[in-house]
Design an enzyme around this catalytic site. Structure first.
Site, PDB file in Angstrom:
ATOM      1  N   CYS A  87     -13.792 -12.978  -2.953  1.00 54.74           N
ATOM      2  CA  CYS A  87     -12.527 -12.417  -2.466  1.00 54.74           C
ATOM      3  C   CYS A  87     -12.229 -13.072  -1.112  1.00 54.74           C
ATOM      4  O   CYS A  87     -13.034 -12.966  -0.177  1.00 54.74           O
ATOM      5  CB  CYS A  87     -12.629 -10.899  -2.336  1.00 54.74           C
ATOM      6  N   HIS A 140       1.876  -6.642   4.253  1.00 56.83           N
ATOM      7  CA  HIS A 140       2.576  -7.725   4.964  1.00 56.83           C
ATOM      8  C   HIS A 140       3.474  -7.080   6.027  1.00 56.83           C
ATOM      9  O   HIS A 140       4.254  -6.177   5.706  1.00 56.83           O
ATOM     10  CB  HIS A 140       3.501  -8.498   4.024  1.00 56.83           C
ATOM     11  N   GLY A 185       3.650  -9.236  -8.074  1.00 56.86           N
ATOM     12  CA  GLY A 185       3.512 -10.544  -7.432  1.00 56.86           C
ATOM     13  C   GLY A 185       2.309 -10.648  -6.507  1.00 56.86           C
ATOM     14  O   GLY A 185       2.259 -11.510  -5.629  1.00 56.86           O
ATOM     15  N   CYS A 237     -12.233 -10.632   1.830  1.00 52.23           N
ATOM     16  CA  CYS A 237     -13.583 -10.182   2.200  1.00 52.23           C
ATOM     17  C   CYS A 237     -14.291 -11.288   2.990  1.00 52.23           C
ATOM     18  O   CYS A 237     -15.028 -11.001   3.938  1.00 52.23           O
ATOM     19  CB  CYS A 237     -14.386  -9.784   0.966  1.00 52.23           C
ATOM     20  N   HIS A 250      -6.964  -8.037  -2.871  1.00 52.70           N
ATOM     21  CA  HIS A 250      -7.576  -7.168  -1.846  1.00 52.70           C
ATOM     22  C   HIS A 250      -6.371  -6.551  -1.142  1.00 52.70           C
ATOM     23  O   HIS A 250      -5.564  -7.297  -0.547  1.00 52.70           O
ATOM     24  CB  HIS A 250      -8.446  -8.006  -0.897  1.00 52.70           C
ATOM     25  N   HIS A 303      -3.385  -5.437   0.813  1.00 50.93           N
ATOM     26  CA  HIS A 303      -2.909  -5.927   2.112  1.00 50.93           C
ATOM     27  C   HIS A 303      -1.461  -5.542   2.328  1.00 50.93           C
ATOM     28  O   HIS A 303      -0.664  -5.476   1.388  1.00 50.93           O
ATOM     29  CB  HIS A 303      -3.092  -7.442   2.246  1.00 50.93           C
ATOM     30  N   ASN A 330       2.594  -5.826  -2.160  1.00 52.47           N
ATOM     31  CA  ASN A 330       2.706  -6.222  -3.559  1.00 52.47           C
ATOM     32  C   ASN A 330       1.508  -5.631  -4.294  1.00 52.47           C
ATOM     33  O   ASN A 330       0.389  -5.647  -3.777  1.00 52.47           O
ATOM     34  CB  ASN A 330       2.690  -7.741  -3.685  1.00 52.47           C
ATOM     35  N   HIS A 352     -13.211  -3.184   0.447  1.00 50.38           N
ATOM     36  CA  HIS A 352     -12.480  -3.873  -0.627  1.00 50.38           C
ATOM     37  C   HIS A 352     -11.850  -2.866  -1.582  1.00 50.38           C
ATOM     38  O   HIS A 352     -12.548  -2.119  -2.267  1.00 50.38           O
ATOM     39  CB  HIS A 352     -13.389  -4.834  -1.414  1.00 50.38           C
TER      40      HIS A 352
HETATM   41  P1  5GP Z   1       0.265 -11.533  -1.965  1.00 48.87           P
HETATM   42  O1  5GP Z   1       1.125 -12.519  -2.699  1.00 48.87           O
HETATM   43  O2  5GP Z   1      -1.069 -11.322  -2.638  1.00 48.87           O
HETATM   44  O3  5GP Z   1       0.965 -10.250  -1.646  1.00 48.87           O
HETATM   45  O4  5GP Z   1       0.007 -12.180  -0.537  1.00 48.87           O
HETATM   46  C1  5GP Z   1      -1.126 -12.927  -0.217  1.00 48.87           C
HETATM   47  C2  5GP Z   1      -0.854 -13.538   1.130  1.00 48.87           C
HETATM   48  O5  5GP Z   1      -2.086 -14.031   1.648  1.00 48.87           O
HETATM   49  C3  5GP Z   1       0.119 -14.726   1.098  1.00 48.87           C
HETATM   50  O6  5GP Z   1       1.231 -14.464   1.955  1.00 48.87           O
HETATM   51  C4  5GP Z   1      -0.740 -15.912   1.574  1.00 48.87           C
HETATM   52  O7  5GP Z   1      -0.003 -16.813   2.384  1.00 48.87           O
HETATM   53  C5  5GP Z   1      -1.849 -15.225   2.348  1.00 48.87           C
HETATM   54  N1  5GP Z   1      -3.111 -15.955   2.359  1.00 48.87           N
HETATM   55  C6  5GP Z   1      -3.768 -16.456   1.262  1.00 48.87           C
HETATM   56  N2  5GP Z   1      -4.916 -17.059   1.635  1.00 48.87           N
HETATM   57  C7  5GP Z   1      -4.988 -16.932   2.990  1.00 48.87           C
HETATM   58  C8  5GP Z   1      -5.968 -17.365   3.961  1.00 48.87           C
HETATM   59  O8  5GP Z   1      -6.992 -17.984   3.652  1.00 48.87           O
HETATM   60  N3  5GP Z   1      -5.704 -17.067   5.274  1.00 48.87           N
HETATM   61  C9  5GP Z   1      -4.583 -16.369   5.643  1.00 48.87           C
HETATM   62  N4  5GP Z   1      -4.440 -16.147   6.962  1.00 48.87           N
HETATM   63  N5  5GP Z   1      -3.653 -15.956   4.762  1.00 48.87           N
HETATM   64  C10 5GP Z   1      -3.849 -16.226   3.446  1.00 48.87           C
HETATM   65 ZN    ZN Z   2     -11.955  -8.170  -0.769  1.00 46.06          ZN
END
Ligand code: 5GP
Ligand code: ZN
Length: 114
Positions: free
Chosen positions: A4, A102, A93, A7, A98, A100, A87, A46
């Site tokens: 992950c 935004h 999407g 993680c 994990h 999160h 999301n 997680h």
């Molecule tokens: P999701 O589409 O799952 O809601 O958003 C995942 C977010 O994680 C995306 O905006 C992507 O740019 C961000 N992200 C993915 N990998 C990394 C990483 O290794 N470091 C950081 N800082 N952001 C990441």
């Molecule tokens: Zn995780």
């Protein structure tokens, strides 16, 4: 949770620009920002997504919103406004499984879907 990305970020195995950290919550800048300010706030525990939240996680989710407000205050966009997006799952999407939050700020955001 092995494999992950978030993680690994929590464990310090992948570097990020940290914004906030306590025992339960971490916030850092998104690697691919969708706004002038794009911060991700995550629980250190997680949890895959909203659909996998337990009753016991509800306090943690409340704390995450507290951290979001703290960051908004400290970074100076609390009064101007910001957007929080979570999301969840395939149709939502979600790419990183994990949970999160935004935080998007720093410009007038468009494309409201509700
Ligand atoms: P999701 O589409 O799952 O809601 O958003 C995942 C977010 O994680 C995306 O905006 C992507 O740019 C961000 N992200 C993915 N990998 C990394 C990483 O290794 N470091 C950081 N800082 N952001 C990441
Ligand atoms: Zn995780």
């Amino acid at each position: 949770m092995e494999n992950c990305i978030f993680c690994k970020i929590i464990k310090g195995e992948i570097p990020t620009k940290k914004v906030y950290e306590d025992e339960e919550i971490l916030a850092f800048y998104d690697i691919n920002p969708a706004a002038p300010i794009h911060i991700l706030v995550i629980p250190k525990k997680h949890i895959d997504c909203i659909a996998h939240l337990n009753k016991e996680d509800e306090v943690l989710v409340g704390k995450i919103y507290g951290v979001i407000n703290k960051i908004a205050e400290e970074k100076g966009f609390k009064e101007q406004g910001f957007r929080v997006i979570v999301n969840s799952g395939k149709d939502g999407g979600q790419e990183v499984m994990h949970l999160h939050f935004h935080i998007l700020a720093g410009r007038k955001l468009g494309e409201k879907i509700v």
